[in-house]
Design a protein around this motif. Sequence first.
Motif, PDB file in Angstrom:
ATOM      1  N   LYS A 115       0.852  -1.178   0.000  1.00  0.00           N
ATOM      2  CA  LYS A 115       0.000   0.000   0.000  1.00  0.00           C
ATOM      3  C   LYS A 115       0.893   1.234   0.000  1.00  0.00           C
ATOM      4  O   LYS A 115       1.563   1.524   0.988  1.00  0.00           O
ATOM      5  CB  LYS A 115      -0.921  -0.010   1.217  1.00  0.00           C
ATOM      6  CG  LYS A 115      -1.915  -1.172   1.216  1.00  0.00           C
ATOM      7  CD  LYS A 115      -2.828  -1.145   2.430  1.00  0.00           C
ATOM      8  CE  LYS A 115      -3.808  -2.309   2.396  1.00  0.00           C
ATOM      9  NZ  LYS A 115      -4.701  -2.318   3.583  1.00  0.00           N
ATOM     10  N   VAL A 119       0.244   3.814  -5.773  1.00  0.00           N
ATOM     11  CA  VAL A 119       0.029   2.462  -6.276  1.00  0.00           C
ATOM     12  C   VAL A 119      -0.129   1.505  -5.104  1.00  0.00           C
ATOM     13  O   VAL A 119       0.481   1.690  -4.037  1.00  0.00           O
ATOM     14  CB  VAL A 119       1.197   2.024  -7.196  1.00  0.00           C
ATOM     15  CG1 VAL A 119       2.507   1.962  -6.429  1.00  0.00           C
ATOM     16  CG2 VAL A 119       0.910   0.679  -7.852  1.00  0.00           C
ATOM     17  N   ASP A 122      -2.165  -6.206  -4.355  1.00  0.00           N
ATOM     18  CA  ASP A 122      -2.584  -7.282  -3.463  1.00  0.00           C
ATOM     19  C   ASP A 122      -2.782  -8.506  -4.337  1.00  0.00           C
ATOM     20  O   ASP A 122      -3.755  -8.584  -5.095  1.00  0.00           O
ATOM     21  CB  ASP A 122      -3.878  -6.901  -2.736  1.00  0.00           C
ATOM     22  CG  ASP A 122      -4.288  -7.924  -1.675  1.00  0.00           C
ATOM     23  OD1 ASP A 122      -3.836  -9.083  -1.751  1.00  0.00           O
ATOM     24  OD2 ASP A 122      -5.077  -7.556  -0.781  1.00  0.00           O
ATOM     25  N   ILE A 159      -5.151  -7.813  -7.482  1.00  0.00           N
ATOM     26  CA  ILE A 159      -5.568  -6.479  -7.923  1.00  0.00           C
ATOM     27  C   ILE A 159      -4.375  -5.538  -7.823  1.00  0.00           C
ATOM     28  O   ILE A 159      -3.646  -5.541  -6.827  1.00  0.00           O
ATOM     29  CB  ILE A 159      -6.718  -5.935  -7.052  1.00  0.00           C
ATOM     30  CG1 ILE A 159      -7.971  -6.817  -7.190  1.00  0.00           C
ATOM     31  CG2 ILE A 159      -7.068  -4.496  -7.430  1.00  0.00           C
ATOM     32  CD1 ILE A 159      -9.087  -6.431  -6.238  1.00  0.00           C
ATOM     33  N   ILE A 160      -4.181  -4.734  -8.855  1.00  0.00           N
ATOM     34  CA  ILE A 160      -3.267  -3.599  -8.782  1.00  0.00           C
ATOM     35  C   ILE A 160      -4.119  -2.342  -8.863  1.00  0.00           C
ATOM     36  O   ILE A 160      -5.041  -2.260  -9.685  1.00  0.00           O
ATOM     37  CB  ILE A 160      -2.196  -3.643  -9.895  1.00  0.00           C
ATOM     38  CG1 ILE A 160      -1.235  -2.459  -9.743  1.00  0.00           C
ATOM     39  CG2 ILE A 160      -2.802  -3.676 -11.277  1.00  0.00           C
ATOM     40  CD1 ILE A 160      -0.008  -2.562 -10.654  1.00  0.00           C
ATOM     41  N   THR A 161      -3.834  -1.396  -7.977  1.00  0.00           N
ATOM     42  CA  THR A 161      -4.588  -0.143  -7.926  1.00  0.00           C
ATOM     43  C   THR A 161      -3.641   1.006  -8.237  1.00  0.00           C
ATOM     44  O   THR A 161      -2.628   1.182  -7.555  1.00  0.00           O
ATOM     45  CB  THR A 161      -5.216   0.060  -6.541  1.00  0.00           C
ATOM     46  OG1 THR A 161      -6.032  -1.076  -6.215  1.00  0.00           O
ATOM     47  CG2 THR A 161      -6.075   1.317  -6.523  1.00  0.00           C
ATOM     48  N   ILE A 162      -3.960   1.742  -9.283  1.00  0.00           N
ATOM     49  CA  ILE A 162      -3.113   2.847  -9.723  1.00  0.00           C
ATOM     50  C   ILE A 162      -3.913   4.139  -9.633  1.00  0.00           C
ATOM     51  O   ILE A 162      -4.895   4.330 -10.361  1.00  0.00           O
ATOM     52  CB  ILE A 162      -2.599   2.616 -11.152  1.00  0.00           C
ATOM     53  CG1 ILE A 162      -1.724   1.346 -11.199  1.00  0.00           C
ATOM     54  CG2 ILE A 162      -1.817   3.826 -11.649  1.00  0.00           C
ATOM     55  CD1 ILE A 162      -1.255   0.976 -12.574  1.00  0.00           C
ATOM     56  N   GLU A 163      -3.507   4.991  -8.702  1.00  0.00           N
ATOM     57  CA  GLU A 163      -4.177   6.261  -8.467  1.00  0.00           C
ATOM     58  C   GLU A 163      -5.693   6.083  -8.377  1.00  0.00           C
ATOM     59  O   GLU A 163      -6.469   6.812  -8.999  1.00  0.00           O
ATOM     60  CB  GLU A 163      -3.787   7.278  -9.542  1.00  0.00           C
ATOM     61  CG  GLU A 163      -2.302   7.619  -9.484  1.00  0.00           C
ATOM     62  CD  GLU A 163      -1.907   8.786 -10.361  1.00  0.00           C
ATOM     63  OE1 GLU A 163      -2.618   9.059 -11.357  1.00  0.00           O
ATOM     64  OE2 GLU A 163      -0.885   9.435 -10.056  1.00  0.00           O
ATOM     65  N   GLY A 164      -6.107   5.099  -7.586  1.00  0.00           N
ATOM     66  CA  GLY A 164      -7.517   4.851  -7.333  1.00  0.00           C
ATOM     67  C   GLY A 164      -8.210   3.932  -8.313  1.00  0.00           C
ATOM     68  O   GLY A 164      -9.330   3.480  -8.054  1.00  0.00           O
ATOM     69  N   ARG A 165      -7.586   3.625  -9.428  1.00  0.00           N
ATOM     70  CA  ARG A 165      -8.183   2.736 -10.425  1.00  0.00           C
ATOM     71  C   ARG A 165      -7.790   1.293 -10.126  1.00  0.00           C
ATOM     72  O   ARG A 165      -6.618   0.946 -10.147  1.00  0.00           O
ATOM     73  CB  ARG A 165      -7.711   3.130 -11.823  1.00  0.00           C
ATOM     74  CG  ARG A 165      -8.182   2.194 -12.926  1.00  0.00           C
ATOM     75  CD  ARG A 165      -7.441   2.477 -14.217  1.00  0.00           C
ATOM     76  NE  ARG A 165      -7.746   1.495 -15.238  1.00  0.00           N
ATOM     77  CZ  ARG A 165      -6.942   1.215 -16.267  1.00  0.00           C
ATOM     78  NH1 ARG A 165      -5.778   1.862 -16.397  1.00  0.00           N
ATOM     79  NH2 ARG A 165      -7.284   0.301 -17.160  1.00  0.00           N
ATOM     80  N   GLU A 166      -8.769   0.446  -9.830  1.00  0.00           N
ATOM     81  CA  GLU A 166      -8.524  -0.954  -9.511  1.00  0.00           C
ATOM     82  C   GLU A 166      -8.533  -1.802 -10.776  1.00  0.00           C
ATOM     83  O   GLU A 166      -9.464  -1.722 -11.586  1.00  0.00           O
ATOM     84  CB  GLU A 166      -9.574  -1.479  -8.535  1.00  0.00           C
ATOM     85  CG  GLU A 166      -9.470  -0.893  -7.137  1.00  0.00           C
ATOM     86  CD  GLU A 166     -10.373  -1.617  -6.147  1.00  0.00           C
ATOM     87  OE1 GLU A 166     -11.157  -2.491  -6.574  1.00  0.00           O
ATOM     88  OE2 GLU A 166     -10.275  -1.315  -4.944  1.00  0.00           O
ATOM     89  N   ILE A 167      -7.498  -2.613 -10.939  1.00  0.00           N
ATOM     90  CA  ILE A 167      -7.370  -3.480 -12.107  1.00  0.00           C
ATOM     91  C   ILE A 167      -7.167  -4.909 -11.615  1.00  0.00           C
ATOM     92  O   ILE A 167      -6.079  -5.267 -11.139  1.00  0.00           O
ATOM     93  CB  ILE A 167      -6.194  -3.048 -12.994  1.00  0.00           C
ATOM     94  CG1 ILE A 167      -6.354  -1.585 -13.415  1.00  0.00           C
ATOM     95  CG2 ILE A 167      -6.075  -3.965 -14.209  1.00  0.00           C
ATOM     96  CD1 ILE A 167      -5.113  -0.982 -14.012  1.00  0.00           C
TER      97      ILE A 167
END
Length: 317
Positions: A115, A119, A122, A159-167
Amino acid sequence: MAIPYEQVTSDCTPLDPKDDGRHRLRNEPMARESTVFCIELPEHGIAGWVYPRVTVDGMAGGTICAFGPGVPGGSIFESFRNIPVPESACFTDWDVGGVRLTLGDPLRTAHIVYKGERVAMDFTFDATHPAYSYASHPDGCPQYFADNRFEQGGRVKGIITIEGREIPFDTIGQRDHSWGTRNWGVNYHYKWYHATNADSSIHFFKMEYLGRHLIRGYVFKDGHMSQITNVDVIDFELDADMIHKSIEVSITDLAGRTTHITGRHFAHQVYPIDELNILNEVALTTVTDGRPGLGWCEMYWDSRYLAHMKNFPTLRR
C-alpha cells in the motif's frame, strides 16, 4: 495441457524448503537478501514489481514500481530504505515499509500486499513448477552475485490499484530470491530473462565478466524441468536510448531439448542501481515454441557505456 505441480519431474537438484525464508548473511559489505515478484499485464499496458530486501546490517529497503503506457506519466516508482529489522524478521511473514509478504507452502505459494501513495498491489503467487536453484548447476552459483538464488514461474492473481483505479488480474508471472554478496560491478553486461505461459516456464541469466560469460537457468515444459546447457541469443533490437525492443533466443537443455523464444517490448522502466550501474527493465509478450505468453528481460549496463553509445544512435548492430 498444464501438468499438475506434483507430477513435474526435474533433473535439477531441489532446494531446501527453508531457503524460502530469510538467511544468515556473512559479515561482508555487499551482503544482502532480496526477493522480487513481477507481473505483466499487456492488455492494460501495465507491468510492475514488488522488491523488498535487507542488508547484512539489518537495514531493510525496497522498491515498488508500476510502469508502461497504461500508467499515468509512464511510471510510478516508490521506495523505502534504512528501516531496522531484527534478525527474527523473516520473509515467511515480512511487514516492512508498506510491503507485507506472507509465504504459504514452502517454495510454492506467497501472498504479497503493498500500500503506497499512488500504487497498491494485493496478489497471490502460486508456482507451476519447483524453484530453480542456481546451486544446482555443476559450477554452482556465481559467488560475486549471490551465495545462492532461485527463480520460479507461476500464476499471479489479485488487484493492482493505480491512483484509485482498480485493475483485477489472473495471469502468469515470476519471482526470484537471492542471498549473499551482490557485487554489481563485476559484470559489464548481462541479460536476465523469463518467458512464461500456462504450461511452460523458461529462465536464463547470461552474465558477461572478465572476458568470459556464464549461463544459469532452466527450461520447464512438457512436465519436465531441465538445466540449461546453452543459450544462443540470435538477435535483439535496441532503440536510440538503448532500450531493448525485441529479443530472439534458442535454448538447449540437459534433457536434449531445443526451445525457441521470441519476445517483444510492451513496457519498460530504467532502474539506476547507483551512479555506475543501470538496469533496463522490459516487460514482454513472448512466443515459446509457437505458444504465446509473457515475460521479462532485464539488461544490465555500465552507465558510462550507455552514455557513450547514446551518442551514436545509428550504431545498434
